[in-house]
Design a protein around this motif. Sequence first.
Motif, PDB file in Angstrom:
ATOM      1  N   UNK A  68       0.721  -1.237   0.133  1.00 26.22           N
ATOM      2  CA  UNK A  68      -0.093  -0.120   0.039  1.00 26.22           C
ATOM      3  C   UNK A  68       0.669   1.267  -0.039  1.00 26.22           C
ATOM      4  N   UNK A  69       1.981   1.261   0.753  1.00 19.14           N
ATOM      5  CA  UNK A  69       2.958   2.329   0.619  1.00 19.14           C
ATOM      6  C   UNK A  69       3.489   2.789  -0.594  1.00 19.14           C
ATOM      7  N   UNK A  70       3.602   1.544  -1.498  1.00 22.02           N
ATOM      8  CA  UNK A  70       4.456   1.664  -2.662  1.00 22.02           C
ATOM      9  C   UNK A  70       3.165   2.260  -3.787  1.00 22.02           C
ATOM     10  N   UNK A  71       1.993   1.901  -3.554  1.00 23.24           N
ATOM     11  CA  UNK A  71       1.029   2.691  -4.384  1.00 23.24           C
ATOM     12  C   UNK A  71       0.885   4.088  -3.797  1.00 23.24           C
ATOM     13  N   UNK A  72       0.962   4.256  -2.525  1.00 27.42           N
ATOM     14  CA  UNK A  72       0.836   5.563  -2.061  1.00 27.42           C
ATOM     15  C   UNK A  72       1.853   6.601  -2.744  1.00 27.42           C
TER      16      UNK A  72
ATOM     17  N   UNK B  33      -5.857   6.992   3.562  1.00 26.68           N
ATOM     18  CA  UNK B  33      -6.094   6.967   2.128  1.00 26.68           C
ATOM     19  C   UNK B  33      -5.461   5.761   1.539  1.00 26.68           C
ATOM     20  N   UNK B  34      -4.176   5.318   1.773  1.00 25.98           N
ATOM     21  CA  UNK B  34      -3.383   4.287   1.141  1.00 25.98           C
ATOM     22  C   UNK B  34      -4.089   2.978   1.456  1.00 25.98           C
TER      23      UNK B  34
ATOM     24  N   UNK C 135      -7.246   2.103   3.159  1.00 32.36           N
ATOM     25  CA  UNK C 135      -8.643   1.926   3.025  1.00 32.36           C
ATOM     26  C   UNK C 135      -9.308   2.871   1.805  1.00 32.36           C
ATOM     27  N   UNK C 136      -9.750   2.251   0.795  1.00 30.98           N
ATOM     28  CA  UNK C 136     -10.519   2.797  -0.364  1.00 30.98           C
ATOM     29  C   UNK C 136     -11.578   3.777   0.180  1.00 30.98           C
ATOM     30  N   UNK C 137     -12.297   3.199   1.122  1.00 32.16           N
ATOM     31  CA  UNK C 137     -13.418   4.248   1.965  1.00 32.16           C
ATOM     32  C   UNK C 137     -12.963   5.802   2.226  1.00 32.16           C
ATOM     33  N   UNK C 138     -11.767   5.526   3.112  1.00 37.69           N
ATOM     34  CA  UNK C 138     -11.283   7.044   3.367  1.00 37.69           C
ATOM     35  C   UNK C 138     -10.705   7.472   2.268  1.00 37.69           C
ATOM     36  N   UNK C 139     -10.075   6.950   1.158  1.00 39.64           N
ATOM     37  CA  UNK C 139      -9.506   7.653   0.076  1.00 39.64           C
ATOM     38  C   UNK C 139     -10.551   8.281  -0.800  1.00 39.64           C
ATOM     39  N   UNK C 140     -11.583   7.726  -1.141  1.00 39.53           N
ATOM     40  CA  UNK C 140     -12.697   8.075  -1.895  1.00 39.53           C
ATOM     41  C   UNK C 140     -13.293   9.308  -1.083  1.00 39.53           C
TER      42      UNK C 140
END
Length: 401
Positions: free
Chosen positions: A120-124, A271-272, A274-279
């Motif tokens: 997830x940190x890599x995607x961040x 945000x990285x 949880x898609x819920x918090x990211x959206x």
Amino acid sequence: MLRKKKQIFICLIFFLGTSSYSQQGYGCESKLYSLDHGHEKPQDKKKRTSGLATLKKKFIKRRKSNRSADHAKQMRELLSGWDVRDVNALVEEYEGTSALKELSLQASLARPEARTLQKDMADLYEYKYCTDVDLIFQETCFPVHRAILAARCPFFKTLLSSSPEYGAEIIMDINTAGIDMPMFSALLHYLYTGEFGMEDSRFQNVDILVQLSEEFGTPNSLDVDMRGLFDYMCYYDVVLSFSSDSELVEAFGGNQNCLDEELKAHKAVISARSPFFRNLLQRRIRTGEEITDRTLRTPTRIILDESIIPKKYAKVILHCMYTDVVDLSVLHCSPSVGSLSEVQALVAGKPNMTRAEEAMELYHIALFLEFNMLAQEETTVSKPACAAELSNSCLLPQSYI
């Protein structure tokens, strides 16, 4: 004289040997055998081996029968005073547990692998969610997250403290020779994930690594630094508030009396993970709400409905987001962790939730937040709790579960 005695001794031995064998019917074909027993016949050797194997099997069979007899004796003693219906219920419990175990195994094989903190940190770093500072290196802009770099690298902690404003542009001046744009990007990727994101032979050069460590400092492992970021919450930029439906309007208005009930966090991390918090955070940016927070330099407040996400689970969720570890001990560490739902349950006369019920509720919250790591880890953690409740309901010792 000695030679003569030796000849007489040899003749005596030969005579005794031939006479003894001639008495047994061997006659002139008899032989003088040495002290070893000569060559053993194959059939005799096979008989002796098979006899030992049979004896060994008997011992093993007797040992197994004794062991099974001990278990049968224990079960008879345990169930001697039970009613037939209770024994039948126990058998059904065991059969149900066995079926659930098989279903759990099949579900684990079928479901996709949960994303780890490192992934997830890599995607961040790649997709730049909720960045708050820009690094300029060789006329190239690198949007990054202040809290992550400050927690991971002493060099960036000192550099970023001189420009605390949101969206600051910082020109990078690196003294280590031979650092180009791909290598600088790989260094940032390493700070986010703990591993280099490119195969570069220069990273195998010890001299380059020594110079980089002298200029940037040597970071700890990703787990250690993220745990420190969770404990101290440096550069936090979001707070989580909890309210019932009737208090949502008042909470949006900025009620300062509930500040003690808020939990600090970082937009980058939530945000990285949880898609819920990211959206939710991206929607605030599109509607312009984020601009107000940036102008006032105040952390973004996210209001959570406590009937959906009880406050007592918030620390467990955040702890897992930063560490990939589910720690249920914080649920009962102090009386202050009680949530509104618990108060409503007490007023309604409902009993306290069991450990298994809490684990299941946390599992459903993880599914709601689309936080797969917490959901899968919670499934693993909840198994001992369910086994303990099963043993209590059946009045069995833990060794039988």
